[in-house]
Design an enzyme around this catalytic site. Sequence first.
Site, mmCIF file in Angstrom:
data_model
loop_
_atom_site.group_PDB
_atom_site.id
_atom_site.type_symbol
_atom_site.label_atom_id
_atom_site.label_comp_id
_atom_site.label_asym_id
_atom_site.label_seq_id
_atom_site.Cartn_x
_atom_site.Cartn_y
_atom_site.Cartn_z
ATOM 1 N N LYS A 11 74.071 28.595 -95.237
ATOM 2 C CA LYS A 11 75.516 28.457 -95.669
ATOM 3 C C LYS A 11 76.638 28.904 -94.424
ATOM 4 O O LYS A 11 76.323 29.677 -93.615
ATOM 5 C CB LYS A 11 75.711 29.059 -97.101
ATOM 6 C CG LYS A 11 74.892 28.458 -98.127
ATOM 7 C CD LYS A 11 75.008 29.249 -99.446
ATOM 8 C CE LYS A 11 74.079 28.654 -100.450
ATOM 9 N NZ LYS A 11 74.411 29.180 -101.848
ATOM 10 N N TYR A 51 75.490 19.446 -105.312
ATOM 11 C CA TYR A 51 75.753 20.330 -106.505
ATOM 12 C C TYR A 51 75.821 19.716 -107.759
ATOM 13 O O TYR A 51 76.296 20.420 -108.728
ATOM 14 C CB TYR A 51 76.594 21.377 -105.923
ATOM 15 C CG TYR A 51 75.928 22.485 -104.969
ATOM 16 C CD1 TYR A 51 74.990 23.445 -105.382
ATOM 17 C CD2 TYR A 51 76.520 22.583 -103.725
ATOM 18 C CE1 TYR A 51 74.475 24.319 -104.682
ATOM 19 C CE2 TYR A 51 75.938 23.586 -102.816
ATOM 20 C CZ TYR A 51 74.821 24.322 -103.164
ATOM 21 O OH TYR A 51 74.213 25.335 -102.388
ATOM 22 N N ASN A 114 76.262 33.518 -100.225
ATOM 23 C CA ASN A 114 75.009 34.332 -100.210
ATOM 24 C C ASN A 114 74.031 33.761 -99.118
ATOM 25 O O ASN A 114 72.777 33.890 -99.362
ATOM 26 C CB ASN A 114 74.411 34.426 -101.863
ATOM 27 C CG ASN A 114 74.240 32.905 -102.577
ATOM 28 O OD1 ASN A 114 74.587 31.921 -101.605
ATOM 29 N ND2 ASN A 114 73.771 32.787 -103.615
ATOM 30 N N HIS A 117 70.686 28.484 -99.318
ATOM 31 C CA HIS A 117 70.174 27.727 -100.608
ATOM 32 C C HIS A 117 68.614 27.397 -100.095
ATOM 33 O O HIS A 117 68.170 27.161 -99.042
ATOM 34 C CB HIS A 117 71.038 26.278 -100.497
ATOM 35 C CG HIS A 117 70.423 25.459 -101.464
ATOM 36 N ND1 HIS A 117 70.812 25.392 -102.911
ATOM 37 C CD2 HIS A 117 69.359 24.419 -101.361
ATOM 38 C CE1 HIS A 117 70.062 24.555 -103.401
ATOM 39 N NE2 HIS A 117 69.224 23.867 -102.453
ATOM 40 N N GLU A 128 66.871 16.733 -103.042
ATOM 41 C CA GLU A 128 67.492 17.465 -101.979
ATOM 42 C C GLU A 128 67.103 17.029 -100.512
ATOM 43 O O GLU A 128 68.086 16.797 -99.824
ATOM 44 C CB GLU A 128 67.618 18.940 -102.067
ATOM 45 C CG GLU A 128 68.183 19.356 -103.371
ATOM 46 C CD GLU A 128 68.270 20.849 -103.678
ATOM 47 O OE1 GLU A 128 68.856 21.480 -104.619
ATOM 48 O OE2 GLU A 128 67.439 21.619 -102.965
HETATM 49 N N1 UDP Z 1 77.011 30.776 -107.562
HETATM 50 C C1 UDP Z 1 78.498 31.412 -107.555
HETATM 51 N N2 UDP Z 1 78.601 31.865 -108.771
HETATM 52 C C2 UDP Z 1 77.658 31.929 -109.801
HETATM 53 C C3 UDP Z 1 76.516 31.387 -109.831
HETATM 54 C C4 UDP Z 1 76.261 30.598 -108.387
HETATM 55 O O1 UDP Z 1 79.105 31.386 -106.812
HETATM 56 O O2 UDP Z 1 77.854 32.762 -111.025
HETATM 57 C C5 UDP Z 1 77.009 29.813 -106.451
HETATM 58 C C6 UDP Z 1 76.067 30.576 -105.262
HETATM 59 O O3 UDP Z 1 76.403 30.297 -103.808
HETATM 60 C C7 UDP Z 1 74.627 29.951 -105.586
HETATM 61 C C8 UDP Z 1 75.030 28.614 -105.945
HETATM 62 O O4 UDP Z 1 76.407 28.654 -106.610
HETATM 63 O O5 UDP Z 1 73.655 29.851 -104.563
HETATM 64 C C9 UDP Z 1 74.093 27.717 -106.819
HETATM 65 O O6 UDP Z 1 73.734 28.414 -107.976
HETATM 66 P P1 UDP Z 1 72.136 28.489 -108.311
HETATM 67 O O7 UDP Z 1 72.452 29.321 -109.815
HETATM 68 O O8 UDP Z 1 71.411 27.375 -108.450
HETATM 69 O O9 UDP Z 1 71.591 29.822 -107.625
HETATM 70 P P2 UDP Z 1 70.525 29.417 -106.403
HETATM 71 O O10 UDP Z 1 69.580 28.711 -106.924
HETATM 72 O O11 UDP Z 1 71.404 29.309 -104.959
HETATM 73 O O12 UDP Z 1 70.071 30.973 -106.329
HETATM 74 MG MG MG Z 2 69.974 26.762 -107.328
#
Ligand code: UDP
Ligand code: MG
Length: 140
Positions: A11, A51, A114, A117, A128
């Site tokens: 990212k 997304y 974070n 992905h 994806e």
């Molecule tokens: N994210 C965020 N706030 C939240 C949850 C998710 O900013 O409360 C962002 C974060 O960058 C995350 C992405 O949205 O990686 C996608 O969320 P997901 O729940 O799919 O998490 P992941 O699969 O990436 O662990």
């Molecule tokens: Mg996710």
Amino acid sequence: MANERTLSIIKPDATERNITGLIIARLEASGLRVIAQKRVWWKKKDAKKFYDIHKGQPFYQDLVTFMTSGPIVLQVLEGEDAIAKNRAVMGATNPVDAEPGTIRKDFAVNMQRNSVHGSDSAETAKREIALCFKKGEIVG
Ligand code: UDP
Ligand code: MG
């Protein structure tokens, strides 16, 4: 366990800090192999489409803004149990909850920024990968 493919993204918070190599080294050390890779800068429409599943979530708009704020690295990873393995190496979404030694524990700035992905199921991996790569770009 099956040989699988999964979609990985490094990212903008990580490209900005020049740590893509450190992250790829963690992925490779786990046994995952990069079989496709490109550096791109997403337009809003690209991030929104990718997304789409999170549309309506309170974090969606900010996530789209973040993911279009700088270059990212798209990768297809291949290996035994690649989807779960990548998620394990990544660590929990919120770095505060991530296990020691995971990418997010060591590199993430916060829950949004974070660093990586990873697809979360066989279905999302397929979707994806198809969204991000043409067949001919997956070279092994
Ligand atoms: N994210 C965020 N706030 C939240 C949850 C998710 O900013 O409360 C962002 C974060 O960058 C995350 C992405 O949205 O990686 C996608 O969320 P997901 O729940 O799919 O998490 P992941 O699969 O990436 O662990
Ligand atoms: Mg996710």
